[in-house]
Design an enzyme around this catalytic site. Structure first.
Site, PDB file in Angstrom:
ATOM      1  N   SER A 127       0.949  -1.224   0.048  1.00  0.00           N
ATOM      2  CA  SER A 127       0.012  -0.202   0.055  1.00  0.00           C
ATOM      3  C   SER A 127       0.891   1.306   0.039  1.00  0.00           C
ATOM      4  O   SER A 127       1.972   1.460   0.488  1.00  0.00           O
ATOM      5  CB  SER A 127      -0.924   0.190   1.423  1.00  0.00           C
ATOM      6  OG  SER A 127      -1.302   1.166   1.496  1.00  0.00           O
ATOM      7  N   GLU A 129       0.303   3.750   1.824  1.00  0.00           N
ATOM      8  CA  GLU A 129       0.254   3.969   3.216  1.00  0.00           C
ATOM      9  C   GLU A 129       1.827   3.583   3.590  1.00  0.00           C
ATOM     10  O   GLU A 129       1.999   4.323   4.686  1.00  0.00           O
ATOM     11  CB  GLU A 129      -0.780   3.288   4.265  1.00  0.00           C
ATOM     12  CG  GLU A 129      -2.115   3.949   4.081  1.00  0.00           C
ATOM     13  CD  GLU A 129      -2.234   5.260   4.493  1.00  0.00           C
ATOM     14  OE1 GLU A 129      -1.632   5.229   5.858  1.00  0.00           O
ATOM     15  OE2 GLU A 129      -2.386   6.199   4.117  1.00  0.00           O
ATOM     16  N   TYR A 151      -1.657   0.302  10.722  1.00  0.00           N
ATOM     17  CA  TYR A 151      -1.876  -0.486   9.201  1.00  0.00           C
ATOM     18  C   TYR A 151      -0.717  -0.248   8.257  1.00  0.00           C
ATOM     19  O   TYR A 151      -0.451  -1.128   7.928  1.00  0.00           O
ATOM     20  CB  TYR A 151      -3.266   0.475   8.689  1.00  0.00           C
ATOM     21  CG  TYR A 151      -3.353  -0.049   7.136  1.00  0.00           C
ATOM     22  CD1 TYR A 151      -3.954  -1.412   6.823  1.00  0.00           C
ATOM     23  CD2 TYR A 151      -2.807   0.832   6.039  1.00  0.00           C
ATOM     24  CE1 TYR A 151      -4.369  -1.445   5.400  1.00  0.00           C
ATOM     25  CE2 TYR A 151      -2.827   0.219   4.821  1.00  0.00           C
ATOM     26  CZ  TYR A 151      -3.663  -0.905   4.447  1.00  0.00           C
ATOM     27  OH  TYR A 151      -3.958  -1.056   3.418  1.00  0.00           O
TER      28      TYR A 151
END
Ligand code: G4F
Length: 334
Positions: A127, A129, A151
């Protein structure tokens, strides 16, 4: 006929990937938690159109024996590991279960594959992220990670596990570093869908405001249907590698609101209210990806731009809310 296994097959990406692989002539299998099988209407809704063409195995990412059991019964050519706790805000609320599911779950799949079918090609859903507090703009494969949430940290661990299995055991393991990707199948908790569903509810007279957090955050938003094709392409290459998948454009949450409300003939400033409780303890301020490698090696490119994506989502929600306002009212009361 190639045989593929998708973890997270009931989600947005899993359902689009499933349809894509079926179109390509694959035999598609999916792992689904037993609890989801007990509520098929609710939990398997995104697979409605293809459910009779897919083989579902009950298994749980928190249980190594259940994963091992699936790989001991069926032989796969490709495994797409998409299942995860994927809502960043929830990872702040319960970092422990996010870490356990996302890190151990990935490790269990890789370990079972290594033990039982090391030839199976493996895709990990990394991701953007992972870039978090970005060290470089735009972000590319070589940009260092600086995750800002449990996460993001869990995805960095999954990414490194995938690289490690590739290097240590010679397995065909790839990481997709996917930037935000959305669609009418997106969960209602993510900001794009929260906004498009909010617009539809306001338009239908079922709500009078929409409460959001940080409107200044910027994301590189693409269409999920475009992005799942990159996952498949990665596993068709002669050698395994890692790829950024992004549009190369960034937009703020405010621009998203402007566009979505105006698509329904509304002005977002009349309806959007700032709710401090939705702000995250640590924010990812700006994401914009450089997908040059995916373009040149995979021949991949996105077909839907930001405006096209939001338009499709707004109209899908206007239609859904318009066709069952009672269900919407029940949702509001719950
Ligand atoms: O839609 P979001 O919740 O997505 P986020 O956090 O960027 O994560 C998504 O994309 C990642 C890829 O980069 C995936 F890995 C991940 O699994 C997920 O799919 O939030 C987007 C932005 C954030 O900056 C958030 O603070 O929108 C901001 N925001 C402002 N108000 C809000 C809200 N986000 C949500 N969910 N809800 C709000 O009310």
């Amino acid at each position: 006929m190639k045989k593929a296994l998708i973890t997270g097959i009931t989600g947005q990406d899993g359902s689009y990937l499933c349809e894509h692989l079926l179109d390509l002539g694959y035999e598609v299998h999916g792992i689904v938690r037993r609890v989801a099988l007990e509520q098929p209407e609710q939990r398997l809704g995104r697979l409605k159109a293809v459910l009779d063409k897919v083989q579902i195995h009950p298994a749980n990412l928190d249980s190594y024996p259940s994963i091992f059991h699936v790989f001991s019964r069926e032989h796969f050519d490709e495994c797409y590991h998409l299942a995860a706790q994927s809502f960043v805000a929830e990872s702040f609320a319960d970092g422990f279960s996010t870490m356990a599911t996302n890190i151990n779950g990935t490790h269990y799949v890789l370990a079972a594959l290594r033990e039982l079918q090391p030839q199976c090609r493996f895709y990990f859903a990394g991701s953007s992220e992972m870039f978090g507090k970005v060290r470089e703009t735009p972000q590319r494969e070589s940009t260092p990670f600086y995750p800002r949430s449990p996460y993001g940290i869990s995805k960095c661990a999954g990414f490194q596990l995938t690289v490690n299995y590739r290097e240590a055991y010679g397995m065909f393991c790839c990481n997709g570093i996917l930037f935000n990707h959305e669609s009418p199948r997106r969960g209602l908790e993510f900001v794009t869908r929260k906004v498009t569903r909010g617009v539809a509810r306001i338009k239908a007279g079922l709500a009078s405001e929409l409460r959001l957090g940080n409107l200044d955050a910027k994301r590189d938003w693409g269409h999920a249907r475009d992005y799942i094709t990159a996952m498949h392409l990665m596993l068709q290459q002669p050698t395994p590698d890692d790829y950024v998948v992004a549009t190369g454009e960034t937009h703020s949450v405010r621009e998203l609101c402007e566009l979505a409300f105006s698509e329904a003939g509304l002005d977002y400033r009349d309806y959007v209210k700032i709710d401090q409780s939705v702000y995250r303890p640590a924010e990812v301020d700006l994401l914009i990806g450089d997908a040059a490698k995916a373009r040149s090696v995979l021949g991949w490119r996105p077909h839907v731009d930001f405006a096209g994506l939001i338009k499709e989502m707004v109209h899908a929600d206007l239609e859904a809310v318009g066709s069952s306002p009672r269900a919407e009212l029940a949702l509001a009361g719950s």
